[in-house]
Design a protein around this motif. Sequence first.
Motif, PDB file in Angstrom:
ATOM      1  N   ALA A 144       0.829  -1.207   0.000  1.00 64.27           N
ATOM      2  CA  ALA A 144       0.000   0.000   0.000  1.00 64.27           C
ATOM      3  C   ALA A 144       0.862   1.254   0.000  1.00 64.27           C
ATOM      4  CB  ALA A 144      -0.920  -0.006   1.229  1.00 64.27           C
ATOM      5  N   GLU A 145       1.974   1.189   0.731  1.00 67.10           N
ATOM      6  CA  GLU A 145       2.872   2.342   0.762  1.00 67.10           C
ATOM      7  C   GLU A 145       3.485   2.598  -0.603  1.00 67.10           C
ATOM      8  OE1 GLU A 145       2.885  -0.142   2.824  1.00 67.10           O
ATOM      9  OE2 GLU A 145       2.388   0.710   4.795  1.00 67.10           O
ATOM     10  N   GLU A 146       3.892   1.530  -1.301  1.00 72.84           N
ATOM     11  CA  GLU A 146       4.477   1.683  -2.631  1.00 72.84           C
ATOM     12  C   GLU A 146       3.469   2.244  -3.624  1.00 72.84           C
ATOM     13  OE1 GLU A 146       7.809  -1.903  -2.532  1.00 72.84           O
ATOM     14  OE2 GLU A 146       5.774  -2.315  -3.263  1.00 72.84           O
ATOM     15  N   VAL A 147       2.232   1.763  -3.531  1.00 63.29           N
ATOM     16  CA  VAL A 147       1.181   2.272  -4.415  1.00 63.29           C
ATOM     17  C   VAL A 147       0.935   3.753  -4.156  1.00 63.29           C
ATOM     18  CG1 VAL A 147      -1.270   2.134  -4.990  1.00 63.29           C
ATOM     19  CG2 VAL A 147       0.064   0.036  -4.705  1.00 63.29           C
TER      20      VAL A 147
ATOM     21  N   ALA B 130       1.590   9.414  -5.668  1.00 66.77           N
ATOM     22  CA  ALA B 130       2.046  10.763  -5.296  1.00 66.77           C
ATOM     23  C   ALA B 130       3.098  11.270  -6.280  1.00 66.77           C
ATOM     24  CB  ALA B 130       2.617  10.740  -3.874  1.00 66.77           C
ATOM     25  N   ASP B 131       3.999  10.391  -6.702  1.00 70.62           N
ATOM     26  CA  ASP B 131       5.031  10.793  -7.665  1.00 70.62           C
ATOM     27  C   ASP B 131       4.412  11.165  -9.001  1.00 70.62           C
ATOM     28  OD1 ASP B 131       6.935  10.317  -5.754  1.00 70.62           O
ATOM     29  OD2 ASP B 131       7.488   8.327  -6.507  1.00 70.62           O
ATOM     30  N   GLU B 132       3.429  10.365  -9.437  1.00 67.79           N
ATOM     31  CA  GLU B 132       2.774  10.659 -10.716  1.00 67.79           C
ATOM     32  C   GLU B 132       2.017  11.978 -10.645  1.00 67.79           C
ATOM     33  OE1 GLU B 132       0.348   7.263 -11.404  1.00 67.79           O
ATOM     34  OE2 GLU B 132       2.003   6.033 -12.205  1.00 67.79           O
ATOM     35  N   LYS B 133       1.344  12.206  -9.515  1.00 66.80           N
ATOM     36  CA  LYS B 133       0.595  13.453  -9.355  1.00 66.80           C
ATOM     37  C   LYS B 133       1.549  14.646  -9.326  1.00 66.80           C
ATOM     38  CE  LYS B 133      -2.987  13.285  -6.771  1.00 66.80           C
ATOM     39  NZ  LYS B 133      -3.895  13.186  -5.610  1.00 66.80           N
ATOM     40  N   ALA B 134       2.679  14.499  -8.652  1.00 65.70           N
ATOM     41  CA  ALA B 134       3.656  15.596  -8.590  1.00 65.70           C
ATOM     42  C   ALA B 134       4.224  15.896  -9.969  1.00 65.70           C
ATOM     43  CB  ALA B 134       4.781  15.234  -7.620  1.00 65.70           C
ATOM     44  N   ALA B 135       4.480  14.832 -10.750  1.00 73.57           N
ATOM     45  CA  ALA B 135       5.006  15.029 -12.108  1.00 73.57           C
ATOM     46  C   ALA B 135       3.988  15.735 -12.988  1.00 73.57           C
ATOM     47  CB  ALA B 135       5.383  13.682 -12.713  1.00 73.57           C
ATOM     48  N   GLU B 136       2.710  15.351 -12.860  1.00 70.18           N
ATOM     49  CA  GLU B 136       1.669  16.003 -13.642  1.00 70.18           C
ATOM     50  C   GLU B 136       1.533  17.471 -13.253  1.00 70.18           C
ATOM     51  OE1 GLU B 136      -1.837  13.747 -12.998  1.00 70.18           O
ATOM     52  OE2 GLU B 136      -1.173  12.014 -14.189  1.00 70.18           O
ATOM     53  N   GLN B 137       1.612  17.758 -11.940  1.00 71.17           N
ATOM     54  CA  GLN B 137       1.496  19.140 -11.476  1.00 71.17           C
ATOM     55  C   GLN B 137       2.668  19.978 -11.970  1.00 71.17           C
ATOM     56  OE1 GLN B 137      -1.153  20.482  -9.709  1.00 71.17           O
ATOM     57  NE2 GLN B 137      -0.116  22.372 -10.292  1.00 71.17           N
ATOM     58  N   GLU B 138       3.859  19.393 -11.947  1.00 69.43           N
ATOM     59  CA  GLU B 138       5.046  20.114 -12.433  1.00 69.43           C
ATOM     60  C   GLU B 138       4.908  20.445 -13.911  1.00 69.43           C
ATOM     61  OE1 GLU B 138       9.927  19.540 -12.600  1.00 69.43           O
ATOM     62  OE2 GLU B 138       8.640  18.037 -11.659  1.00 69.43           O
TER      63      GLU B 138
END
Length: 370
Positions: free
Chosen positions: A215-218, A223-231
Amino acid sequence: MKPLVKSIPTSALSFSVGEVVIDNRNGEGAKSAPVTLKARSGQPIEHWYWGKVVHDLSGMRLSKPRIAVDYNHNADEVIGYLNRFDITSGDLVASGALVPYKGDDRATEIIFKAQQGVPYEASIFFGGDGIVVEEIAEGHITQVNGYTLSGPAAVIREWPLRGVAITPYGADANTETRLAEGGESRVVTFINNKGEEMETALSEGEAVAPVEATAEEVAQKEADEKAAEQEKADAEAFAVEAEKLKAAQLAVKPGQKFIDAFGREKGGAWFAEGLTFEDAERAFTAEIKADNSAMKLKIDELEKRLAAFAKIGSDPVSQEQPAAASAATKTFAQLVAAKMAATGCKRAEAMRVVAKENPAAWEATKNRVK
C-alpha cells in the motif's frame, strides 16, 4: 508450508561482477588470446533485486568442463571459453581464451581495444534448475565462504554457472531481453533462517504473476505521478503567462521598437505616420546616405576655400588692398602656420581650427576672398 509463487525477473540472475584481463602473450596473429576474469567475488554485494547478496562459492556447479563466453549475454556472439575455475583466493577466478575467427569479429575487436586500454567487465548468468537461496533475516547470522554474514541478506547456496559475458558496462540494459528468450521456467528453492523451505516459480519469459506492491508503494507511486503532472502543468501555465506578458508589453508600448532603433524623434514620428518597421528602416538608411552626401559636398567646398586662403596667405600683400584686410589676412595665415607647427596637423585641419578659435580673423579673410 504452502508454496509461495512470485514473479522474479530473469535479469535478477545476472550479475556484473568484476574486471576482465586480456593479454597477447600468445603473440600477434595467434588463434587465441588468454583471458582471466574475476567471475564472482566471495563477498556480498548490493544488487538491485536481491539487496545484499553473496554466492556460496562451494555451491557452484558446472554443467560441462568448458563454459562459453559471449558478448553482452548474447548467445549469437560467442567469443571464447572458460575452462579453469579457482576459488582458493576466496573469489571465483575463471580463465580461458578469446578465440577470434576473422579480422573483424567481436573477439578481435575486444582483444584490440583491451590492449589499447578500454576497460571491460564480466557478468555471470546462473539461471537454471536447482538454485537454492537462503534468506537471512535481520538479527540473524550464517556462515558463507569462510566468514560470518549478518542479515538481512540472501545467500545463493547452490547455483549452476550457465554463462559468462564480457560487457563494456557490466550487466547492460538489454540483458533481460536477451536472457528471456526461450520461455523456459525454473524453480528456485528458498530456505529461510528457520530452516523452512518454499518453492518459487521463476519464469524466463513473461511474468506469470506480478509481485503485488504494498500500500505504501502504491501511494508513493501515485504521489510521484501526481507531482510530475502538477510540475508539467505549472511549466505549461508559466509559458502561457510569459507569452501574455510579452504581448501586453508590446500593446502598451507598440512604438518602442521604432524609438529604440531610430531615436525618439524620428522613430516616434515614423511610427505616428503609420510606417512599417521595414519602411522606417529604408527611410533611415536613405537619410543617412543623404546626410553623408551633403556632408561630403560641404567638406569639398570648405577644402577649396581653405586652399584659396592658404594661397592668399603665402602671397605678398597688394598695395591696393585695404590695410585692415591685409593685416587680418596675414594674421590668419600666421595663426594657421603656428597651429600646423604646434600640432603637426595638415593645413586644411589647421585652418578649420583657427577659423573656429579666431572668428574675427576668419571673417576678415573670408571678406577679402569675396
